[in-house]
Design an enzyme around this catalytic site. Structure first.
Site, PDB file in Angstrom:
ATOM      1  N   THR A  48       0.899  -1.147  -0.174  1.00  0.00           N
ATOM      2  CA  THR A  48       0.023  -0.041   0.218  1.00  0.00           C
ATOM      3  C   THR A  48       0.790   1.404   0.140  1.00  0.00           C
ATOM      4  OG1 THR A  48      -1.936  -0.972   0.964  1.00  0.00           O
ATOM      5  CG2 THR A  48      -1.714   1.384   1.264  1.00  0.00           C
ATOM      6  N   TYR A  60      -8.313   1.262  -4.084  1.00  0.00           N
ATOM      7  CA  TYR A  60      -6.705   1.606  -4.603  1.00  0.00           C
ATOM      8  C   TYR A  60      -6.000   0.118  -4.852  1.00  0.00           C
ATOM      9  CZ  TYR A  60      -4.754  -0.245  -0.265  1.00  0.00           C
ATOM     10  OH  TYR A  60      -4.314  -1.283   0.703  1.00  0.00           O
ATOM     11  N   THR A 126       1.802  -4.068   4.275  1.00  0.00           N
ATOM     12  CA  THR A 126       1.575  -4.549   5.534  1.00  0.00           C
ATOM     13  C   THR A 126       0.966  -5.972   5.853  1.00  0.00           C
ATOM     14  OG1 THR A 126      -0.480  -3.400   5.781  1.00  0.00           O
ATOM     15  CG2 THR A 126       1.464  -2.016   6.143  1.00  0.00           C
ATOM     16  N   ASP A 127       0.495  -6.368   4.750  1.00  0.00           N
ATOM     17  CA  ASP A 127      -0.509  -7.758   5.358  1.00  0.00           C
ATOM     18  C   ASP A 127       0.641  -9.091   5.789  1.00  0.00           C
ATOM     19  OD1 ASP A 127      -2.470  -6.333   4.504  1.00  0.00           O
ATOM     20  OD2 ASP A 127      -3.061  -7.512   2.732  1.00  0.00           O
ATOM     21  N   LYS A 199       0.636  -7.596  12.805  1.00  0.00           N
ATOM     22  CA  LYS A 199      -0.626  -6.769  12.459  1.00  0.00           C
ATOM     23  C   LYS A 199      -1.699  -6.910  13.151  1.00  0.00           C
ATOM     24  CE  LYS A 199      -2.718  -4.697   8.322  1.00  0.00           C
ATOM     25  NZ  LYS A 199      -2.758  -4.654   6.835  1.00  0.00           N
ATOM     26  N   GLU A 321      -1.042 -28.372  28.910  1.00  0.00           N
ATOM     27  CA  GLU A 321      -2.382 -28.863  28.901  1.00  0.00           C
ATOM     28  C   GLU A 321      -2.450 -29.941  27.893  1.00  0.00           C
ATOM     29  OE1 GLU A 321      -5.846 -26.060  28.555  1.00  0.00           O
ATOM     30  OE2 GLU A 321      -4.458 -24.713  28.781  1.00  0.00           O
TER      31      GLU A 321
HETATM   32  C1  SIN Z   1      -0.900  -2.995   2.924  1.00  0.00           C
HETATM   33  O1  SIN Z   1       0.227  -2.689   2.364  1.00  0.00           O
HETATM   34  O2  SIN Z   1      -1.241  -2.048   3.691  1.00  0.00           O
HETATM   35  C2  SIN Z   1      -1.942  -4.142   2.277  1.00  0.00           C
HETATM   36  C3  SIN Z   1      -1.584  -4.539   1.043  1.00  0.00           C
HETATM   37  C4  SIN Z   1      -0.296  -5.240   1.039  1.00  0.00           C
HETATM   38  O3  SIN Z   1      -0.152  -5.969   2.092  1.00  0.00           O
HETATM   39  O4  SIN Z   1       0.321  -5.322   0.127  1.00  0.00           O
END
Ligand code: SIN
Length: 365
Positions: A48, A60, A126-127, A199, A321
């Site tokens: 992103t 986007y 971020t994924d 995340k 457990e």
């Molecule tokens: C992001 O970057 O926030 C989402 C999409 C991705 O991980 O490429």
């Protein structure tokens, strides 16, 4: 005397002076540029942070801008460091795969071996950022800073967070204090270690947290402040796992735990001849009895089974457990399922033995 040695001798407040000195730096320059500043190399992979919003928004597409455009949005980084850059990939990180991981790790290792590279920054979606960060944590040395960052808002969105995160990442990578802390993640003013960061929000700018140990520090006004040093950080001059001879990684799948969980996802992985299975169990890595029986059967066939948890914080502990020794299971400790998968893939390049793999989970997590 190397850059970091010189910087150690300098007093605080150096960064603003550096900013003024270098305002005319070119957009891309050679890595050996002799300006008395650290040489920071940026590897871009998409996400992103490189995303483009349509005029109408909010739709986007990730991975649409090149690294030059990302750097062009933060000209002030040229005052912090000599910046060089290259595009390794330009994808949404949901499409991140082991081919790119291996390429990236090899490139990072090459760059870190150079005397004219002081630190590396990696832009990433971020994924799956946390998985790439942990993969690198296990496969590159930590004598020089390696810092990942991303953004939650596309490059042309109102209030885009990418430029600030990129600036912060350059600050972190340029600091001698960032060395020997393992691979780091700089997001929204926080600095995290790769092994614990995850995340935690699908949409918020404050999207990352380290649920078990908290951030290592913060970036303020062009300076990084560390509050603690992690005992777990790999202060290594050599990578933990040598990937130089690898062109792929062993297949490892994740099965998600829930009430009434069937055996089917486990048996499907066994039939597909996966070499390892990570269970994202309930609570302290517990399993519905049908899934437990299927995993026990998988382990008895020599498939490596690691118990982690779908719960966001706390360790999955061995033999509390569930009798891991009886079933031939490995307990993941504080690694979440997606990080346990990364470590298991690398562990399986060395051994299939549960006892040895358990030792690696203790050593590395
Ligand atoms: C992001 O970057 O926030 C989402 C999409 C991705 O991980 O490429």
């Amino acid at each position: 005397m190397g850059y970091f040695d010189k910087l150690k001798k300098a007093v605080s407040g150096l960064l603003p002076a550096q900013k003024r000195e270098n305002k005319d730096a070119p957009a891309t320059e050679n890595i050996t540029s002799p300006r008395g500043l650290p040489n920071i190399h940026v590897l871009a992979t998409g996400g992103t942070i490189a995303g483009k919003q349509t005029d109408a928004g909010p739709h986007y597409q990730a991975g649409k801008h090149g690294v030059e455009a990302l750097l062009g949005a933060v000209p002030t980084v040229r005052g912090l460091a000599n910046i060089s850059s290259e595009q390794v990939a330009n994808i949404g990180s949901q499409d991140m795969d082991e081919e790119i991981w291996l390429k990236l790790a090899r490139r990072v290792n090459e760059l870190l071996a150079r005397t004219d590279v002081d630190g590396i920054i990696i832009t990433h979606g971020t994924d799956t950022l946390e998985e790439t960060a942990y993969f690198l944590d296990l496969t590159v040395p930590s004598g020089k800073p390696v810092v990942l960052l991303g953004a939650m808002r596309p490059a042309n969105a109102v209030g885009a967070d990418g430029p600030a995160n990129l600036f912060d990442a350059v600050v972190v990578a340029s600091s001698p204090d960032s060395a020997a802390r393992g691979v780091l993640v700089a997001m929204n003013g926080n600095v995290f270690e790769a092994r614990d960061v995850t995340k935690v929000s699908t949409t918020a700018v404050q999207a990352f947290a380290a649920p078990n140990f908290g951030p290592l520090g913060q970036v303020h006004d062009g300076r990084v402040f560390y509050w603690r040093r992690s005992d777990r950080a790999p202060a290594r001059q050599q990578p933990g796992f040598d990937i130089s001879g690898l062109d792929k990684l062993p297949e490892v799948g994740i099965v998600y735990g829930h009430a009434n969980a069937p055996a089917l996802p486990v048996t499907a992985l066994v039939e597909a001849q996966y070499r390892g299975i990570v269970s994202a169990g309930v609570g302290n890595g517990n399993l519905y009895h049908k899934a437990l029986a299927a995993l026990a059967d998988a382990a008895s066939r020599g498939i490596a089974v690691v118990r982690s948890s779908r719960v966001a914080a706390g360790p999955t502990l061995r033999g509390i457990e569930l009798d891991d020794a009886r079933y031939g299971f490995v307990a993941a400790g504080t690694l979440n399922p997606q990080k346990a998968r990364v470590l298991l893939q690398l562990a399986l390049t060395r051994t299939q033995e549960p006892a040895e793999i358990q030792k690696m989970f203790v050593d590395y997590c």
